[in-house]
Scaffold this motif. Structure first.
Motif, PDB file in Angstrom:
ATOM      1  N   ASP A  20       0.842  -1.190   0.000  1.00 37.97           N
ATOM      2  CA  ASP A  20       0.000   0.000   0.000  1.00 37.97           C
ATOM      3  C   ASP A  20       0.879   1.242   0.000  1.00 37.97           C
ATOM      4  OD1 ASP A  20      -2.032   1.769   0.106  1.00 37.97           O
ATOM      5  OD2 ASP A  20      -2.949   0.995   1.939  1.00 37.97           O
ATOM      6  N   GLU A  21       1.431   1.568  -1.162  1.00 35.77           N
ATOM      7  CA  GLU A  21       2.361   2.690  -1.288  1.00 35.77           C
ATOM      8  C   GLU A  21       1.699   4.024  -0.992  1.00 35.77           C
ATOM      9  OE1 GLU A  21       3.883   2.350  -5.216  1.00 35.77           O
ATOM     10  OE2 GLU A  21       5.119   0.611  -4.729  1.00 35.77           O
ATOM     11  N   GLN A  22       0.395   4.153  -1.258  1.00 36.00           N
ATOM     12  CA  GLN A  22      -0.293   5.424  -1.059  1.00 36.00           C
ATOM     13  C   GLN A  22      -0.261   5.854   0.406  1.00 36.00           C
ATOM     14  OE1 GLN A  22      -1.397   7.310  -3.495  1.00 36.00           O
ATOM     15  NE2 GLN A  22      -0.775   5.815  -5.009  1.00 36.00           N
ATOM     16  N   LYS A  23      -0.408   4.933   1.337  1.00 31.74           N
ATOM     17  CA  LYS A  23      -0.432   5.268   2.755  1.00 31.74           C
ATOM     18  C   LYS A  23       0.963   5.441   3.328  1.00 31.74           C
ATOM     19  CE  LYS A  23      -4.827   3.068   3.743  1.00 31.74           C
ATOM     20  NZ  LYS A  23      -5.518   2.002   4.459  1.00 31.74           N
ATOM     21  N   SER A  24       1.893   4.600   2.952  1.00 27.20           N
ATOM     22  CA  SER A  24       3.222   4.630   3.559  1.00 27.20           C
ATOM     23  C   SER A  24       4.146   5.675   2.936  1.00 27.20           C
ATOM     24  CB  SER A  24       3.890   3.256   3.465  1.00 27.20           C
ATOM     25  OG  SER A  24       4.273   2.988   2.133  1.00 27.20           O
ATOM     26  N   GLY A  25       3.932   6.030   1.690  1.00 32.43           N
ATOM     27  CA  GLY A  25       4.834   6.947   1.006  1.00 32.43           C
ATOM     28  C   GLY A  25       6.084   6.265   0.481  1.00 32.43           C
ATOM     29  N   LEU A  26       6.279   5.003   0.802  1.00 34.62           N
ATOM     30  CA  LEU A  26       7.432   4.240   0.332  1.00 34.62           C
ATOM     31  C   LEU A  26       7.081   3.616  -1.014  1.00 34.62           C
ATOM     32  CD1 LEU A  26      10.260   3.114   0.945  1.00 34.62           C
ATOM     33  CD2 LEU A  26       9.145   1.176   2.038  1.00 34.62           C
ATOM     34  N   ASN A  27       7.904   3.878  -2.009  1.00 34.97           N
ATOM     35  CA  ASN A  27       7.687   3.338  -3.347  1.00 34.97           C
ATOM     36  C   ASN A  27       8.811   2.382  -3.714  1.00 34.97           C
ATOM     37  OD1 ASN A  27       5.350   4.998  -4.100  1.00 34.97           O
ATOM     38  ND2 ASN A  27       6.806   6.678  -3.933  1.00 34.97           N
ATOM     39  N   MET A  28       8.459   1.338  -4.425  1.00 31.80           N
ATOM     40  CA  MET A  28       9.426   0.338  -4.857  1.00 31.80           C
ATOM     41  C   MET A  28       9.227   0.099  -6.342  1.00 31.80           C
ATOM     42  SD  MET A  28      10.195  -3.074  -5.692  1.00 31.80           S
ATOM     43  CE  MET A  28       8.538  -3.642  -5.700  1.00 31.80           C
ATOM     44  N   ASP A  57      14.729  -0.622  -6.755  1.00 38.32           N
ATOM     45  CA  ASP A  57      14.854   0.713  -6.187  1.00 38.32           C
ATOM     46  C   ASP A  57      13.770   0.955  -5.148  1.00 38.32           C
ATOM     47  OD1 ASP A  57      16.934   1.760  -8.016  1.00 38.32           O
ATOM     48  OD2 ASP A  57      15.376   1.488  -9.527  1.00 38.32           O
ATOM     49  N   LEU A  58      14.139   1.643  -4.086  1.00 39.23           N
ATOM     50  CA  LEU A  58      13.195   2.107  -3.073  1.00 39.23           C
ATOM     51  C   LEU A  58      13.339   3.611  -2.965  1.00 39.23           C
ATOM     52  CD1 LEU A  58      13.842  -0.482  -0.211  1.00 39.23           C
ATOM     53  CD2 LEU A  58      11.857  -0.395  -1.715  1.00 39.23           C
ATOM     54  N   ASP A  59      12.199   4.318  -2.795  1.00 34.00           N
ATOM     55  CA  ASP A  59      12.300   5.754  -2.525  1.00 34.00           C
ATOM     56  C   ASP A  59      11.212   6.175  -1.537  1.00 34.00           C
ATOM     57  OD1 ASP A  59      10.037   7.404  -3.938  1.00 34.00           O
ATOM     58  OD2 ASP A  59      10.672   5.962  -5.454  1.00 34.00           O
ATOM     59  N   TYR A  60      11.562   7.192  -0.770  1.00 34.54           N
ATOM     60  CA  TYR A  60      10.658   7.722   0.238  1.00 34.54           C
ATOM     61  C   TYR A  60      10.877   9.226   0.351  1.00 34.54           C
ATOM     62  CZ  TYR A  60       8.403   8.528   4.716  1.00 34.54           C
ATOM     63  OH  TYR A  60       7.588   9.010   5.722  1.00 34.54           O
ATOM     64  N   LYS A  61       9.912   9.987  -0.155  1.00 34.08           N
ATOM     65  CA  LYS A  61       9.953  11.450  -0.070  1.00 34.08           C
ATOM     66  C   LYS A  61      11.272  12.048  -0.553  1.00 34.08           C
ATOM     67  CE  LYS A  61       6.494  11.550   3.522  1.00 34.08           C
ATOM     68  NZ  LYS A  61       6.075  12.003   4.833  1.00 34.08           N
ATOM     69  N   GLY A  62      11.772  11.574  -1.682  1.00 32.49           N
ATOM     70  CA  GLY A  62      12.989  12.111  -2.271  1.00 32.49           C
ATOM     71  C   GLY A  62      14.254  11.344  -1.937  1.00 32.49           C
ATOM     72  N   ILE A  63      14.228  10.580  -0.865  1.00 33.80           N
ATOM     73  CA  ILE A  63      15.383   9.751  -0.496  1.00 33.80           C
ATOM     74  C   ILE A  63      15.255   8.428  -1.248  1.00 33.80           C
ATOM     75  CG2 ILE A  63      16.563   8.550   1.384  1.00 33.80           C
ATOM     76  CD1 ILE A  63      15.301  10.677   3.268  1.00 33.80           C
ATOM     77  N   TYR A  64      16.332   7.978  -1.872  1.00 29.82           N
ATOM     78  CA  TYR A  64      16.257   6.733  -2.626  1.00 29.82           C
ATOM     79  C   TYR A  64      17.499   5.870  -2.392  1.00 29.82           C
ATOM     80  CZ  TYR A  64      19.328   9.137  -5.925  1.00 29.82           C
ATOM     81  OH  TYR A  64      20.373   9.820  -6.496  1.00 29.82           O
TER      82      TYR A  64
END
Length: 140
Positions: A20-28, A57-64
């Motif tokens: 659930d990327e929408q809630k966590s903000g973590l994208n893969m 790849d993982l990213d979270y609010k600009g950090i990857y």
């Protein structure tokens, strides 16, 4: 091939864990490619032979952070794999994108003679129909 399998398993586990990327903000994201020749900075890395490549790849609010790998062939019989580990931060200010990061190139079957790292800075600008970007790398 082991790196590809590891990448695919990691992608599956990350999808299950962070579905659930929408809630966590973590994208893969994950990628895989089959190429006729692995060329890096104008030089073949596979002696003009095919390559299989993949990454996660993982990213979270600009950090990857991510890992990418490929088979290689330098003709010395010592190494057959490259693994790149990288991380950084990217964002945008006044319509100009920026990217600051570090990448470590690792050749697992080699001594430190082939392994090296680079810091980088990038800028970019997008318009309606095209974009421009540039990156500068510095070995460290």
């Amino acid at each position: 091939m082991k790196l590809l399998k590891l990448s695919l398993v990691t992608a599956l586990l990350a999808t299950l864990a962070f579905g659930d990327e929408q809630k966590s903000g973590l994208n893969m994201s994950a990628n895989v490619a089959f190429t006729s020749n692995y060329v890096w900075r104008g030089m073949t890395q596979t002696k003009d032979s095919p390559a299989i490549q993949g990454g996660v790849d993982l990213d979270y609010k600009g950090i990857y952070a991510g890992v990418w790998g490929s088979n290689v062939e330098f003709g010395d019989g010592k190494n057959s794999m490259e693994a790149d580990l990288y991380g950084g931060y990217k964002g945008e200010v006044a319509g100009i994108g920026y990217d600051l990061g570090y990448i470590q190139y690792v050749y697992p079957n080699m001594s430190d003679e082939y392994n090296f790292g680079e810091a980088y800075v990038g800028i970019s600008k997008e318009w309606e129909k095209f974009g421009v970007n540039a990156k500068y790398y510095k070995g460290v």
